[in-house]
Design a protein around this motif. Structure first.
Motif, PDB file in Angstrom:
ATOM      1  N   SER A 165      64.424  26.762   8.486  1.00 35.27           N
ATOM      2  CA  SER A 165      63.870  26.913  10.158  1.00 35.27           C
ATOM      3  C   SER A 165      62.639  27.622  10.096  1.00 35.27           C
ATOM      4  O   SER A 165      62.394  28.571   9.406  1.00 35.27           O
ATOM      5  CB  SER A 165      64.927  27.350  10.978  1.00 35.27           C
ATOM      6  OG  SER A 165      66.207  26.828  10.980  1.00 35.27           O
ATOM      7  N   PRO A 166      61.485  27.271  10.681  1.00 32.64           N
ATOM      8  CA  PRO A 166      60.263  27.999  10.762  1.00 32.64           C
ATOM      9  C   PRO A 166      60.494  29.272  11.746  1.00 32.64           C
ATOM     10  O   PRO A 166      61.503  29.164  12.478  1.00 32.64           O
ATOM     11  CB  PRO A 166      59.447  26.969  11.306  1.00 32.64           C
ATOM     12  CG  PRO A 166      60.287  26.031  12.215  1.00 32.64           C
ATOM     13  CD  PRO A 166      61.592  25.901  11.389  1.00 32.64           C
ATOM     14  N   LYS A 167      59.549  30.215  11.695  1.00 33.47           N
ATOM     15  CA  LYS A 167      59.644  31.400  12.437  1.00 33.47           C
ATOM     16  C   LYS A 167      59.393  30.640  13.971  1.00 33.47           C
ATOM     17  O   LYS A 167      58.424  30.217  14.237  1.00 33.47           O
ATOM     18  CB  LYS A 167      58.664  32.258  12.069  1.00 33.47           C
ATOM     19  CG  LYS A 167      58.772  32.839  10.648  1.00 33.47           C
ATOM     20  CD  LYS A 167      57.967  33.949  10.393  1.00 33.47           C
ATOM     21  CE  LYS A 167      58.273  34.766   9.040  1.00 33.47           C
ATOM     22  NZ  LYS A 167      57.261  35.990   8.891  1.00 33.47           N
ATOM     23  N   PRO A 168      60.242  31.147  14.760  1.00 28.61           N
ATOM     24  CA  PRO A 168      60.142  30.578  16.032  1.00 28.61           C
ATOM     25  C   PRO A 168      58.922  31.187  17.091  1.00 28.61           C
ATOM     26  O   PRO A 168      58.675  30.566  17.672  1.00 28.61           O
ATOM     27  CB  PRO A 168      61.630  30.976  16.693  1.00 28.61           C
ATOM     28  CG  PRO A 168      62.155  32.102  16.049  1.00 28.61           C
ATOM     29  CD  PRO A 168      61.570  31.858  14.804  1.00 28.61           C
ATOM     30  N   SER A 169      58.539  32.175  16.430  1.00 29.65           N
ATOM     31  CA  SER A 169      57.190  32.792  17.244  1.00 29.65           C
ATOM     32  C   SER A 169      56.161  32.276  16.931  1.00 29.65           C
ATOM     33  O   SER A 169      55.296  32.495  17.487  1.00 29.65           O
ATOM     34  CB  SER A 169      57.315  34.447  16.889  1.00 29.65           C
ATOM     35  OG  SER A 169      57.354  34.443  15.445  1.00 29.65           O
ATOM     36  N   ASN A 170      55.983  31.421  15.591  1.00 32.33           N
ATOM     37  CA  ASN A 170      54.824  30.925  15.535  1.00 32.33           C
ATOM     38  C   ASN A 170      54.337  29.973  16.456  1.00 32.33           C
ATOM     39  O   ASN A 170      55.085  29.002  16.955  1.00 32.33           O
ATOM     40  CB  ASN A 170      54.893  30.183  14.092  1.00 32.33           C
ATOM     41  CG  ASN A 170      54.948  31.231  12.844  1.00 32.33           C
ATOM     42  OD1 ASN A 170      54.637  32.310  12.990  1.00 32.33           O
ATOM     43  ND2 ASN A 170      55.129  30.658  11.925  1.00 32.33           N
ATOM     44  N   LEU A 171      53.082  29.746  16.838  1.00 33.52           N
ATOM     45  CA  LEU A 171      52.494  29.003  18.029  1.00 33.52           C
ATOM     46  C   LEU A 171      51.700  28.160  17.563  1.00 33.52           C
ATOM     47  O   LEU A 171      50.558  28.451  16.958  1.00 33.52           O
ATOM     48  CB  LEU A 171      51.997  30.016  19.054  1.00 33.52           C
ATOM     49  CG  LEU A 171      51.233  29.308  20.276  1.00 33.52           C
ATOM     50  CD1 LEU A 171      52.332  28.426  20.986  1.00 33.52           C
ATOM     51  CD2 LEU A 171      50.848  30.547  21.162  1.00 33.52           C
TER      52      LEU A 171
END
Length: 309
Positions: A165-171
């Motif tokens: 899973s990618p880091k959810p905070s990355n935008l």
């Protein structure tokens, strides 16, 4: 009957960051209890259908400057992540240089939805119908990771999604499309995008496939990228089919081989209406048919390159 307070509690509170750093900080602070929102068209559908849980907070990105618009420099076309699908569909740069991608935008939802839905939202969903086309076009994604920017290919990103899973905070901030065939000696290009749904228009996809490549002077395939997705399936590169095609002149036997590779490698998500076996067969048929149309001049005339302007 629910009280007024209970009714209000059913809906998330809205955060309005002033810039990327503040948006990223909000997401880090609230983690899974918050979600980035731009157009929000897909998210609303998922919340209403129960596919996704409504979060406690939504981080509204619409006021952050610099996340919209389409512009080009010497190397690439840059698309802001909050640019709507409607703007992408009608942009002269994309129509000229990436007609296959424009076809993908045309196939997504209805006109009114495309005027609100953003390209960033379609990508961030991980199953957006434009993703196979972006992979085939060798797009790169730029992410805000807090104090720095991360840039990676669309292909690398979706392949990571299959294992972690990618880091959810990355935008997601921008999408880059490299310029190709910029001089007369550049290789001939070919490409195709196809979407199959349960009805003719404005339908969720069952399968989407996209491919692009270049040719050697003798008509053999020099480079090729093939991606397949659709429904709730995270898109996948068809590496075995690409390897089989590279360096070869397409013929009937090769297309049969490619069909087999796609049907074997593609691992779609099933649902009560469409089986995974049907999706695999459909993806293989679409890839083989697209190659047939690209390289067969007329029935019985053999194979040759057809340039896409």
């Amino acid at each position: 009957m629910a009280s007024e307070q209970e009714e209000i509690a059913r809906f998330p509170s809205v955060l309005h960051p002033r810039d990327l750093a503040e948006a990223w900080t909000f997401k880090r602070l609230f983690d899974t209890e918050a979600i980035y929102v731009a157009g929000g068209t897909l998210l609303r559908t998922q919340w209403e259908s129960g596919v996704a849980t409504m979060p406690r907070q939504v981080i509204d990105l619409s006021s952050i400057p610099g996340l919209t618009g389409i512009a080009a420099d010497e190397d690439a076309i840059a698309i802001g992540a909050l640019t709507t699908l409607g703007e992408c569909r009608n942009d002269p740069l994309l129509i000229e240089h990436y007609p296959m991608l424009v076809e993908a935008f045309k196939s997504i939802a209805a006109h009114s939805i495309r005027n609100s839905a953003t390209i960033g939202g379609n990508i961030a969903s991980r199953v957006g119908d434009c993703l196979p086309a972006l992979i085939a076009c060798r797009a790169e994604f730029e992410w805000c990771t807090g104090l720095s920017q991360l840039r990676e290919s669309a292909s690398e990103w979706v392949e990571r999604l299959h294992v972690q899973s990618p880091k959810p905070s990355n935008l997601l901030t921008r999408i880059f499309l490299p310029f190709m065939n910029q001089n007369r000696t550049a290789p001939v290009k070919f490409g195709a995008y196809h979407k199959v749904g349960r009805r003719e228009a404005f339908t969720p996809s069952v399968v989407t496939v996209a491919m692009s490549g270049s040719l050697k002077p003798d008509g053999a395939i020099k480079e090729v990228v093939i991606a397949a997705g659709g429904g709730q399936t995270i898109p996948q590169r068809m590496h075995a089919a690409e390897k089989a095609l590279k360096g070869r002149l397409p013929d009937r036997e090769l297309l049969i081989e490619v069909h087999g590779h796609v049907e074997k490698q593609f691992v779609p998500k099933t649902d009560p209406l469409v089986s995974d076996a049907y999706r695999r067969k459909t993806a293989a048929n679409l890839v083989a048919a697209a190659l047939w149309r690209e390289f067969v001049r007329e029935e019985g005339e053999g194979y040759g390159a057809k340039q896409i302007d």
